[in-house]
Design a protein around this motif. Sequence first.
Motif, mmCIF file in Angstrom:
data_model
loop_
_atom_site.group_PDB
_atom_site.id
_atom_site.type_symbol
_atom_site.label_atom_id
_atom_site.label_comp_id
_atom_site.label_asym_id
_atom_site.label_seq_id
_atom_site.Cartn_x
_atom_site.Cartn_y
_atom_site.Cartn_z
ATOM 1 N N GLU A 79 -7.267 -5.173 4.059
ATOM 2 C CA GLU A 79 -6.650 -5.822 2.906
ATOM 3 C C GLU A 79 -5.150 -5.544 2.835
ATOM 4 O O GLU A 79 -4.371 -6.394 2.408
ATOM 5 N N ARG A 80 -4.735 -4.359 3.242
ATOM 6 C CA ARG A 80 -3.306 -4.054 3.262
ATOM 7 C C ARG A 80 -2.601 -4.899 4.331
ATOM 8 O O ARG A 80 -1.491 -5.382 4.124
ATOM 9 N N ALA B 39 3.512 -10.218 -5.875
ATOM 10 C CA ALA B 39 2.466 -9.372 -6.470
ATOM 11 C C ALA B 39 1.827 -8.478 -5.408
ATOM 12 O O ALA B 39 1.550 -7.295 -5.660
ATOM 13 N N ALA B 40 1.616 -9.040 -4.224
ATOM 14 C CA ALA B 40 1.041 -8.239 -3.129
ATOM 15 C C ALA B 40 1.972 -7.099 -2.758
ATOM 16 O O ALA B 40 1.535 -5.960 -2.565
ATOM 17 N N ARG B 41 3.268 -7.385 -2.662
ATOM 18 C CA ARG B 41 4.241 -6.330 -2.338
ATOM 19 C C ARG B 41 4.194 -5.201 -3.370
ATOM 20 O O ARG B 41 4.167 -4.016 -3.015
ATOM 21 N N ALA B 42 4.205 -5.556 -4.642
ATOM 22 C CA ALA B 42 4.198 -4.540 -5.694
ATOM 23 C C ALA B 42 2.968 -3.649 -5.591
ATOM 24 O O ALA B 42 3.052 -2.423 -5.728
ATOM 25 N N GLU B 43 1.819 -4.254 -5.330
ATOM 26 C CA GLU B 43 0.583 -3.480 -5.226
ATOM 27 C C GLU B 43 0.597 -2.586 -3.992
ATOM 28 O O GLU B 43 0.184 -1.416 -4.039
ATOM 29 N N LEU B 44 1.095 -3.103 -2.879
ATOM 30 C CA LEU B 44 1.114 -2.343 -1.628
ATOM 31 C C LEU B 44 2.051 -1.144 -1.696
ATOM 32 O O LEU B 44 1.775 -0.083 -1.143
ATOM 33 N N ALA C 298 2.712 0.599 -4.250
ATOM 34 C CA ALA C 298 2.285 1.577 -5.254
ATOM 35 C C ALA C 298 1.676 2.818 -4.628
ATOM 36 O O ALA C 298 1.815 3.922 -5.163
ATOM 37 N N GLY D 33 -2.269 -8.358 2.956
ATOM 38 C CA GLY D 33 -1.218 -8.434 1.948
ATOM 39 C C GLY D 33 0.178 -8.465 2.548
ATOM 40 O O GLY D 33 1.030 -9.275 2.148
ATOM 41 N N TRP D 34 0.441 -7.609 3.523
ATOM 42 C CA TRP D 34 1.763 -7.606 4.154
ATOM 43 C C TRP D 34 1.978 -8.857 4.993
ATOM 44 O O TRP D 34 3.105 -9.371 5.110
#
Length: 299
Positions: A263-264, A178-183, A185, A267-268
């Motif tokens: 936050e990015r 989910a984090a990958r998909a958001e990042l 975007a 996430g990564w």
Amino acid sequence: MAFEPPQRLVRALGEAAPDGDDWLERLPEAAQQAVALRELTVERVQLPGGRSSLVVLVRRADGTPAVLKLAPPRARPQSERAALAHWGGVGAVQLLDEAPVEGVLLLERLHPDVSVRSLPEAKALLEAAGTLRRLWVEPPGGHPFETVAERTGRQAEAMRATASGLGDVAVLVDAALAARAELLAAPPEERLLHGTFRQSKVLAGERMPWLAVGPDPVVGECAFDLARLVRDRVEDLIASPSGAAITRRRVKRLAESLEVDQERLRGWTLFRAVESGVRARRVGRPRDAELLLEFAGWL
């Protein structure tokens, strides 16, 4: 001289290609040919060496110390060559080879046994981050490099395929995906990245105090590159009773010092830790998997 591949390299390639790979069988002959072609004098094979290439300390015909590196196609040595050529020695080891041969690199000699990991932790992070900043440049036009979306897409597929048999980490896998998909975007920039940056990839040099080696270059946002540095010395973090708090402070400090969104970066860091942990389980390294997945749980 006999070019016996280090056991560390043999084990790592066995994990990557469990069905066998004839590159190792051809390696001694390929090394002999590379040495003869360049009229090099061999000093020794670097031990324990890396997990994706054979590194040989050599001297050129004029006596200049250098490093001969041989890597299999899966290690993308041509991509490494292109990145080193683009950096031109700024922040990274200098490419010396003027006659490219597939899978072979001739590089400036650094101090192979002295990395920033030898420094106290705070100083090591500072020096590593400063080196990384110099590598984040615009990629060349029509570049040959993989993108972060492409690389993590392959990794995400492998995670999904493996996660079905790892019920205890399914929540972490879902969070990482989910984090990958958001990042992906809305990436904030497109830079040439080292791709596998950590403290042990920064060696002491003569031309500059510290220079990066061993890139697996990729094009994308800077936070992706910095994420691997966050978990350096993960075994020490896990052993510390305040490891979770130290990790959160490290994310904050690195994000602020390199002007990356916190936050990015978090996430990564989560995605890359879970991906590495799941892969470690898949290839039979349960202790590494345990450390990485516990670390990921703190994020």
